[in-house]
Motif scaffolding. Structure first.
Motif, PDB file in Angstrom:
ATOM      1  N   VAL A   1       0.856  -1.188   0.000  1.00 14.49           N
ATOM      2  CA  VAL A   1       0.000   0.000   0.000  1.00 14.49           C
ATOM      3  C   VAL A   1       0.893   1.239   0.000  1.00 14.49           C
ATOM      4  O   VAL A   1       1.656   1.464   0.934  1.00 14.49           O
ATOM      5  N   LYS A   2       0.788   2.034  -1.071  1.00 17.09           N
ATOM      6  CA  LYS A   2       1.592   3.257  -1.201  1.00 17.09           C
ATOM      7  C   LYS A   2       0.664   4.468  -1.213  1.00 17.09           C
ATOM      8  O   LYS A   2      -0.388   4.450  -1.848  1.00 17.09           O
ATOM      9  N   LEU A   3       1.088   5.515  -0.528  1.00 21.58           N
ATOM     10  CA  LEU A   3       0.295   6.735  -0.413  1.00 21.58           C
ATOM     11  C   LEU A   3       1.160   7.926  -0.784  1.00 21.58           C
ATOM     12  O   LEU A   3       2.381   7.902  -0.632  1.00 21.58           O
TER      13      LEU A   3
ATOM     14  N   ARG B   1      12.641 -13.122  19.060  1.00 26.03           N
ATOM     15  CA  ARG B   1      11.879 -11.885  18.840  1.00 26.03           C
ATOM     16  C   ARG B   1      10.429 -12.212  18.515  1.00 26.03           C
ATOM     17  O   ARG B   1      10.122 -13.246  17.922  1.00 26.03           O
ATOM     18  N   TYR B   2       9.530 -11.303  18.912  1.00 25.20           N
ATOM     19  CA  TYR B   2       8.136 -11.442  18.488  1.00 25.20           C
ATOM     20  C   TYR B   2       7.551 -10.078  18.183  1.00 25.20           C
ATOM     21  O   TYR B   2       8.032  -9.044  18.628  1.00 25.20           O
ATOM     22  N   GLU B   3       6.482 -10.085  17.403  1.00 26.76           N
ATOM     23  CA  GLU B   3       5.706  -8.881  17.130  1.00 26.76           C
ATOM     24  C   GLU B   3       4.280  -9.293  16.788  1.00 26.76           C
ATOM     25  O   GLU B   3       4.056 -10.311  16.110  1.00 26.76           O
ATOM     26  N   VAL B   4       3.320  -8.544  17.297  1.00 29.13           N
ATOM     27  CA  VAL B   4       1.911  -8.721  16.953  1.00 29.13           C
ATOM     28  C   VAL B   4       1.416  -7.364  16.475  1.00 29.13           C
ATOM     29  O   VAL B   4       1.399  -6.398  17.243  1.00 29.13           O
ATOM     30  N   SER B   5       1.053  -7.283  15.218  1.00 23.97           N
ATOM     31  CA  SER B   5       0.676  -5.987  14.665  1.00 23.97           C
ATOM     32  C   SER B   5      -0.138  -6.205  13.397  1.00 23.97           C
ATOM     33  O   SER B   5      -0.255  -7.332  12.890  1.00 23.97           O
ATOM     34  N   TYR B   6      -0.694  -5.114  12.881  1.00 27.48           N
ATOM     35  CA  TYR B   6      -1.445  -5.177  11.631  1.00 27.48           C
ATOM     36  C   TYR B   6      -0.498  -5.008  10.444  1.00 27.48           C
ATOM     37  O   TYR B   6       0.459  -4.235  10.506  1.00 27.48           O
ATOM     38  N   VAL B   7      -0.785  -5.724   9.379  1.00 23.28           N
ATOM     39  CA  VAL B   7      -0.110  -5.543   8.109  1.00 23.28           C
ATOM     40  C   VAL B   7      -1.155  -5.127   7.083  1.00 23.28           C
ATOM     41  O   VAL B   7      -2.353  -5.371   7.266  1.00 23.28           O
ATOM     42  N   TYR B   8      -0.694  -4.504   6.000  1.00 22.20           N
ATOM     43  CA  TYR B   8      -1.621  -3.891   5.043  1.00 22.20           C
ATOM     44  C   TYR B   8      -1.354  -4.414   3.635  1.00 22.20           C
ATOM     45  O   TYR B   8      -0.217  -4.636   3.241  1.00 22.20           O
ATOM     46  N   ARG B   9      -2.440  -4.610   2.882  1.00 23.36           N
ATOM     47  CA  ARG B   9      -2.354  -5.058   1.504  1.00 23.36           C
ATOM     48  C   ARG B   9      -3.274  -4.200   0.639  1.00 23.36           C
ATOM     49  O   ARG B   9      -4.386  -3.866   1.042  1.00 23.36           O
ATOM     50  N   SER B  10      -2.813  -3.881  -0.565  1.00 18.31           N
ATOM     51  CA  SER B  10      -3.690  -3.206  -1.508  1.00 18.31           C
ATOM     52  C   SER B  10      -4.627  -4.227  -2.139  1.00 18.31           C
ATOM     53  O   SER B  10      -4.348  -5.433  -2.148  1.00 18.31           O
ATOM     54  N   VAL B  11      -5.742  -3.758  -2.658  1.00 18.79           N
ATOM     55  CA  VAL B  11      -6.739  -4.643  -3.250  1.00 18.79           C
ATOM     56  C   VAL B  11      -7.046  -4.173  -4.667  1.00 18.79           C
ATOM     57  O   VAL B  11      -6.730  -3.050  -5.061  1.00 18.79           O
TER      58      VAL B  11
END
Length: 479
Positions: A162-164, A196-206
């Motif tokens: 996703v690019k803005l 290491r760990y991480e819990v987060s949102y990731v984004y994809r274009s549609v």
């Protein structure tokens, strides 16, 4: 990226899908009302942007306007153009053309509202906290990933990233996945041992006129240790999370090895440059494969005999495949992995998927040029929203957390099985515990490992193992 490439990229972000028909430019997006033909001003019929500020560019073509934006030394040009494109008065004028239709209050395209059932399920399950707790129990450290980054003209981006575009003309990208920033951090700092760990949102274009999608993802990665032991712990982590939401009997584990996959493709007779295409057709349209009969028969053999219950499949593979060094090592590593999983009682529903390809590869020897022996690196990514969506109704509650971390070790080295059994019991009781993932570490190495990973409590097993009374020696370092 050159300036001409940049102008095309920006133009696509602003104007949406562009098609040419009868030498007239047609734009299917909300900005289409800002394009008009120069014939309105007299002259050749050519599309131009139409707005208060952009009328100053009336003699320019659309590409020229965007090129001017990109090359201008005045940073306010971007801001003025974009503000005019999304001028509220002009948008309101367009809305007046649709009088009489049913619309949302205050906005034609509202923010997405989840249903009450979805929201209540998220709140009840609390999957992110369950996931974080399991990660912490394995003594992983939280490394947060910033969800947005600024792109320059030379950075490559993924196809569905996703690019803005900001008002100042800067291209920014939303976080597409969580592991690559960690890999870069490991390379920069030349880490040879880390969890290491991480819990987060990731984004994809549609595709189409839709906002980007976001997904809740949980990542766990381990750097360092023996290969099979490290992989066994990563599988254990995944199963500890998944079995909070599903019955263990409903979960299958499919294993494969990169070198084993290469050996099977060679045995079948598929050249390296054709393997990815064949694998794609096998999964989607097997009837489209145009292969020799002998190759088809070998593919059938792989599917029917080489894939299945892990122990049986490994025995068949040892007999069928050439015994070269890399294949033999791959089979041995899979056998070791199965033996470690058994210690942690992960032995049912474990299969070998002989044609299962790796999803993504981040770890390469090139990343660790400063080290003669690059460390093992293994990780898992969990689609947590999928876990929520398909979880069982009788979800088990998660127990309260403890703050101490324990390292299970022994004075005389060895006792690997006892280490693994005891650390598994501690994890089951939601106690943060770890062990040095090598087969025969010295006590000094275990002390150094505890110090490096900030573990202050040691659980030391004697040569005889855990005592019949159920007690073990526990030492606390108060320094």
């Amino acid at each position: 990226m050159s300036s001409s490439d940049s102008s095309i990229l920006v133009r696509e972000e602003l104007a949406g899908n562009v098609t040419t028909e009868k030498q007239e430019l047609k734009i299917s997006s909300k900005t289409s009302q800002f394009w008009k033909l120069t014939s309105d001003f007299g002259g050749q019929s050519t599309p131009l942007l139409n707005s208060h500020y952009l009328n100053g560019f009336v003699e320019l073509q659309p590409y020229d306007i965007l090129r001017t934006m990109l090359t201008s030394e005045d940073p306010s040009v971007y801001d003025k153009v974009i503000k005019d494109i999304f001028d509220n008065e002009m948008l309101s004028a367009k809305n007046l053309q649709h009088v009489g239709r049913l619309s949302f209050v205050g906005d034609d395209t509202p923010f997405i509202q989840y249903t009450d059932a979805d929201t209540e399920l998220r709140d009840y399950v609390d999957v992110d906290e369950v996931t974080r707790e399991v990660f912490r129990n394995h003594c992983a450290k939280h490394l947060e990933v910033q969800p947005i980054r600024l792109l320059d003209d030379y950075q490559q981006t993924a196809k569905n990233a996703v690019k803005l575009l900001t008002h100042g003309g800067h291209m920014i990208e939303l976080c597409r996945e969580l592991r690559l920033p960690f890999v870069n951090w490991v390379i920069t700092n030349q880490k040879s041992s880390f969890k290491r760990y991480e819990v987060s949102y990731v984004y994809r274009s549609v595709i189409g006129h839709s906002p980007p999608r976001h997904y809740l993802q949980g990542d766990f990665d381990r750097i360092g240790g023996a290969t099979a032991l490290t992989e066994a712990e990563v599988i254990k982590v995944a199963m500890d999370i998944v079995t909070h939401f599903f019955h263990s009997n409903s979960c299958d584990i499919h294993l494969n090895h990169g070198d084993l996959l290469d050996a099977i493709w060679s045995w079948i007779g598929i050249k390296a440059e054709h393997r990815q295409k064949v694998a794609e057709l096998l999964s989607m349209m097997p009837s489209e494969l145009n292969l020799a009969e002998v190759v088809v028969k070998k593919l059938e053999t792989v599917v029917l005999r080489f894939c299945g219950a892990a122990d049986q499949a490994l025995s068949i593979l040892r007999e069928a495949l050439p015994t070269d060094k890399s294949t033999h090592k791959a089979l041995d590593e899979l056998a070791d992995l199965l033996s470690y999983l058994r210690v942690w009682r992960i032995e049912k529903h474990v299969f070998v998927g002989a044609l299962m390809p790796p999803t993504e590869s981040y770890h390469r020897d090139l990343f660790f040029q400063k080290k003669s022996n690059p460390p093992v690196a293994v990780g898992v990514s969990l689609a947590l929203e999928t876990v929520i969506r398909h979880s069982s109704m009788d979800i088990r509650p998660f127990k309260i957390k403890l703050v101490l971390m324990f390292l299970v070790c022994s004075r005389g080295g060895g006792l690997l099985k006892e280490h693994m059994e005891l650390v598994a019991k501690l994890w089951e009781e939601n106690i943060k515990a770890d062990f040095l993932p090598v087969s025969d570490p010295s006590l000094t190495e275990q002390y150094e490992y505890a110090n490096e990973h900030d573990i202050r409590c040691l659980v030391i097993i004697a040569d005889a193992g855990v005592s019949p009374t159920g007690f073990v020696e526990v030492y606390f370092d108060s320094s």
